[in-house]
Every structure is written in structure tokens, then in C-alpha cells.
Design a protein around this motif. Structure first.
Motif, PDB file in Angstrom:
ATOM      1  N   PHE A  27      -3.094   6.025  -5.156  1.00 18.70           N
ATOM      2  CA  PHE A  27      -3.831   5.148  -4.264  1.00 18.70           C
ATOM      3  C   PHE A  27      -5.280   5.734  -4.378  1.00 18.70           C
ATOM      4  O   PHE A  27      -6.344   4.628  -3.995  1.00 18.70           O
ATOM      5  N   ALA A  28      -5.704   6.890  -4.784  1.00 17.73           N
ATOM      6  CA  ALA A  28      -6.965   7.097  -4.824  1.00 17.73           C
ATOM      7  C   ALA A  28      -7.752   6.193  -6.026  1.00 17.73           C
ATOM      8  O   ALA A  28      -8.841   5.698  -5.668  1.00 17.73           O
ATOM      9  N   GLN A  29      -6.940   5.903  -6.993  1.00 19.25           N
ATOM     10  CA  GLN A  29      -7.448   5.273  -8.270  1.00 19.25           C
ATOM     11  C   GLN A  29      -7.586   3.644  -7.929  1.00 19.25           C
ATOM     12  O   GLN A  29      -8.484   2.997  -7.809  1.00 19.25           O
ATOM     13  N   GLY A  30      -6.379   3.254  -6.940  1.00 19.69           N
ATOM     14  CA  GLY A  30      -6.420   1.760  -6.201  1.00 19.69           C
ATOM     15  C   GLY A  30      -7.678   1.778  -5.421  1.00 19.69           C
ATOM     16  O   GLY A  30      -8.267   0.689  -5.518  1.00 19.69           O
ATOM     17  N   VAL A  31      -7.928   2.736  -4.572  1.00 21.54           N
ATOM     18  CA  VAL A  31      -9.161   2.595  -3.671  1.00 21.54           C
ATOM     19  C   VAL A  31     -10.557   2.559  -4.551  1.00 21.54           C
ATOM     20  O   VAL A  31     -11.395   1.622  -4.196  1.00 21.54           O
ATOM     21  N   LYS A  32     -10.328   3.279  -5.570  1.00 20.83           N
ATOM     22  CA  LYS A  32     -11.723   3.184  -6.483  1.00 20.83           C
ATOM     23  C   LYS A  32     -11.777   1.637  -7.070  1.00 20.83           C
ATOM     24  O   LYS A  32     -13.054   1.281  -6.937  1.00 20.83           O
ATOM     25  N   GLY A  52      -5.738  -7.617  -1.224  1.00 20.04           N
ATOM     26  CA  GLY A  52      -4.650  -6.592  -1.074  1.00 20.04           C
ATOM     27  C   GLY A  52      -3.819  -6.314  -2.402  1.00 20.04           C
ATOM     28  O   GLY A  52      -3.811  -7.399  -3.198  1.00 20.04           O
ATOM     29  N   LEU A  53      -3.678  -5.182  -2.642  1.00 24.25           N
ATOM     30  CA  LEU A  53      -3.127  -4.706  -3.920  1.00 24.25           C
ATOM     31  C   LEU A  53      -1.894  -4.244  -4.054  1.00 24.25           C
ATOM     32  O   LEU A  53      -1.511  -3.225  -3.134  1.00 24.25           O
ATOM     33  N   GLN A  54      -1.056  -4.590  -4.730  1.00 25.90           N
ATOM     34  CA  GLN A  54       0.364  -4.059  -5.057  1.00 25.90           C
ATOM     35  C   GLN A  54       0.628  -3.130  -6.017  1.00 25.90           C
ATOM     36  O   GLN A  54       0.361  -3.506  -7.293  1.00 25.90           O
ATOM     37  N   LEU A  55       0.628  -1.929  -5.633  1.00 30.96           N
ATOM     38  CA  LEU A  55       1.116  -0.864  -6.678  1.00 30.96           C
ATOM     39  C   LEU A  55       2.435  -0.509  -6.720  1.00 30.96           C
ATOM     40  O   LEU A  55       3.263  -0.840  -5.496  1.00 30.96           O
ATOM     41  N   GLU A  56       2.834   0.580  -7.688  1.00 32.40           N
ATOM     42  CA  GLU A  56       4.319   0.942  -7.709  1.00 32.40           C
ATOM     43  C   GLU A  56       4.366   1.983  -6.375  1.00 32.40           C
ATOM     44  O   GLU A  56       5.750   1.641  -5.781  1.00 32.40           O
ATOM     45  N   ARG A  57       3.302   2.619  -5.855  1.00 32.66           N
ATOM     46  CA  ARG A  57       3.566   3.739  -4.996  1.00 32.66           C
ATOM     47  C   ARG A  57       3.429   2.795  -3.308  1.00 32.66           C
ATOM     48  O   ARG A  57       3.629   3.556  -2.559  1.00 32.66           O
TER      49      ARG A  57
END
Lengths: 243, 243
Positions: free
Chosen positions: A170-175, A6-11
């Protein structure tokens, strides 16, 4: 084993879970380990599970039964006033299930254990991401440690630590998660595709983009096949060692 | 914990070992885990150890005592007719030490265990690389699996699997091991510098280049500092994921 991140990003939040379960090397199955609940505009909850499958399924079933008639069965996930209270409910349910399975009967010790990653947002509060332990307690992600892993965590950790950026889209997070999963799947037979992806956008209060990533998924193949070359180039780009 | 890797290349063998030992997080020390023996022109042997320090030191002491008067104490490492026989001797010594420490006294169970990487060359045979288990048996590296890791093996494995090439020169091999160690040291407090490097060139039958790599070592710093950027560039070079 299992691998979930589980990743927490700004978005927002990104969840990726594998689906392999095993009772020995000669008995593997595919089970969904990513669960979601939503009441659009009010709350969105996501849960990923690792550990004893009987335990995690029992926890999710109990949580869902409570949701069926929340007015009569308080507290429930859908009526909890905050993410913190929802996490407490999941933790308590997990602890109860483990205690119940351990009581009497053959003693399988810690094999009833399970660990969970729980995230989402309840209206009025920010998005939150928790790691819930079999003891029922939990910790929350913060900017210093903006992701949680459960299951086989080691192979996929170096790239998370090195390439994570709070500003990623999100695309970078998924990558990033795909690279982390690829390293893990290549090293541990008990982690396997298909993968379940779920995205949650901050303040949307509804489930975002989701996808089941099969082994034949084009993006997955591009990341998996491309990473060996990219890694080798990265390695070659380092200065030579003087012997 | 510990991290040691033995790498088999076309040109020879590369050994890298950390030096950290710990009895709890609050009791760490630095001990050499890489041992070498040579009789130039006749044999060169290298051993790295992981596990219980009392066990590994006892094994090495016993092996060295036998070497002192090989004519009277046969077999010894320096009189074994082949790498295979030398590995058998080490395995048997390891097994005996563990059995002796386990017999009577407080039972600390598997904490007496140790695992070893043993490599080198005896005149008349090719260089060989073995992984020796606490049970006293061992396996040999082959082209499909051209390296062995002991201790904390997971964090540093993906880069070994991905970037290893049989044709690497020694400088590249050392760089590869440095990257693998850097990933491990960043993730596991119980693995730490200084590192001990030992190279063996095929058919040289003498110890090759060796170095103690301190945390301030220029090459180590260049690899460690450069790898984050290189990895991030590698990550950026992968195609975008389509959501």
C-alpha cells in the motif's frame, strides 16, 4: 476539473481524490469527492466523483437517503447483494439525476454530466473496481487495466502505466498515486490539494487506512520535491543520442 | 491528432514532429508536418503544423508560391525583414485560409483550425520561436516558457517541465524530446512514428542536423526501452510513504 485515481492491487484497493472544484478560474472551492460506506464484516464501499458538483452531490444524497431505511427503500447501497448490483444502482441514480436536471429549464447541455469510480467489497465476492459513466453504464478494472482515472487524466497517466505493479504494497501504491497527482497538480490549476486517501485491504470488509493529505504533508512534500531530482537522474541515466 | 515540440536552448532550436494524420481511427496516414526554408547566411525558417491537414497544406503552399517570385509577391517568407514579420505573414495566411474554407459550403465549424510552431533566425536578429494560433496571432517563447507544444500536449509535458535545462546540448535536447514523444505515443494512438527532427544552431543561419526517426531507429529504441526502467528506478529512489 478534478483528478481521482482508483488503483487495484493484489492486496486491495487504493483511492486518492483531489478536492478542488471550480466554476471558472476566479471561483474555486474545496469539496470532498471521496465518499465511503461500511458495515464492518459485511461490506465496504468507496466512491469518487468528477464532473458537475450539483449532480454528484445529488447522487450521493439520494444514495444516502436510501440507506437510512434500507428495509423500506430497496434497493439501497447497503442492501445490494453484490458489488455489481451496487454499481448498477449508482449508475441508474446518476443517469436519473442527469436526466432530471436536463429536463426543462435552461439547457446547459453536457455540463450536468459526471463520472465516478466505485470500488469495494461485499461479503461473498471479491473486491471490485468500477468506472461509472454519465450514461449509467460502467466498466470493471481487470489485470490489463488495473486502475481508473477520472477528471484531468492525461498528465498523471504515463507514470501509472510505467511504474504500476500488481504486487506493490500500500505504501508503494500511495507513493505511485502521489507522483501521478504531483504531475497533474503542477500542470492543471483546477486540480489541487488537500487530497483524500482511502485504502481498502482485500477481505478485511472494513475501511482501511485513510488520511487527508494537506499541501504541508511531509510524505507529499518528500515525493513532490524529490520527484524532480529523481526524474532528472532517470533522464541522465538514459544513453546519449548520437547526432 | 499530432504532437510537435519546438525547444529553445542557449545553443539554438530543436524541432521534433510526428507524422501521423487521421480521419477517424480507421483512416490513418503519414504526412510530413515539419517544413523548412533557408537562404544560407541570410535566414533559416522552420515550421511545424497541427490541425486540419487541408488547412496546413494550403498555408504552406501559399507561403511557398509567394517565395517563388519574392520580388513580385511581397511580402514573402524569404523577404520578410525579421522573424516577427515572417510570423505575421504566416499568421495572416493561416487566418485567411481558415476564413476562406469556412465561407459557404458545409459548415464543419472549428475543424478547419490549425496551430503552428514557427522558429528560426533572420540575419541581424536573434533566433526566435513562435506559437501561431488559428486566429492569426502568436506568442513568443521566453526563458520562463522555453518550449511550445501543439497537438496532444498533455502526456509529454511533465518531463519537459521537469528536465528542461537552457544549457543542454543538442543531443540532450533531442533525448528530452524523445522521452516526451515516447510518453505521448504510448498513450495516444493518433500520434505516431516516424518523427522528423530538425536542429538549428544559433547564428549559423543555415539548416542544422536533421533526421527522420523511424520506429526502428537505434537511439529512439534505446530511449523508449530504457525509459521504463529509468522511471521505475526513479520511483523506487523516492522515500517511502509512512502509512
Amino acid at each position: 476539473m478534478t483528478y481521482c485515481v482508483g488503483l487495484q492491487l493484489e492486496r486491495g484497493l487504493v483511492f486518492l481524490a483531489d478536492t478542488r472544484t471550480n466554476a471558472g478560474l476566479d471561483n474555486i472551492s474545496s469539496y470532498r469527492k471521496l465518499y465511503t460506506w461500511e458495515e464492518p464484516g459485511e461490506r465496504t464501499l468507496m466512491l469518487m466523483t468528477a464532473g458537475n458538483l450539483a449532480t454528484t452531490q445529488a447522487v450521493v444524497s439520494l444514495l444516502e437517503e436510501r440507506n437510512l431505511a434500507p428495509s423500506e427503500r430497496d434497493p439501497s447501497l447497503m442492501s445490494a447483494p453484490s458489488m455489481f448490483q451496487a454499481a448498477r444502482l449508482i449508475g441508474q441514480t446518476l443517469k436519473d439525476v442527469i436526466a432530471q436536471q436536463r429536463a426543462g429549464g435552461p439547457n446547459a447541455g453536457s455540463t450536468f454530466n459526471a463520472t465516478m469510480i466505485f470500488g469495494g467489497q461485499v461479503k461473498g465476492g471479491p473486491p471490485r473496481l468500477y468506472m461509472i459513466y454519465p450514461e449509467g453504464n460502467f466498466v470493471e478494472a481487470q489485470t490489463d487495466t488495473p486502475f481508473f482515472q477520472i477528471g484531468e487524466t492525461k498528465y498523471g497517466r504515463p507514470i501509472l502505466v510505467r511504474a504500476y505493479d500488481n504486487d506493490m504494497d500500500f505504501a508503494q501504491g500511495v507513493k505511485l498515486l502521489m507522483v501521478s497527482f504531483d504531475s497533474t497538480i503542477r500542470a492543471n490549476l483546477s486540480v489541487g490539494t488537500p487530497l483524500d486517501l482511502q485504502i481498502y485491504e482485500t477481505d478485511s470488509l472494513k475501511l482501511g487506512y485513510s488520511r487527508r493529505i494537506l499541501d504541508t504533508d511531509e510524505d507529499w512534500r518528500a515525493v513532490s520535491d524529490g520527484w524532480s531530482d529523481a526524474l532528472r537522474q532517470a533522464f541522465d541515466s538514459l544513453p546519449d543520442v548520437n547526432l
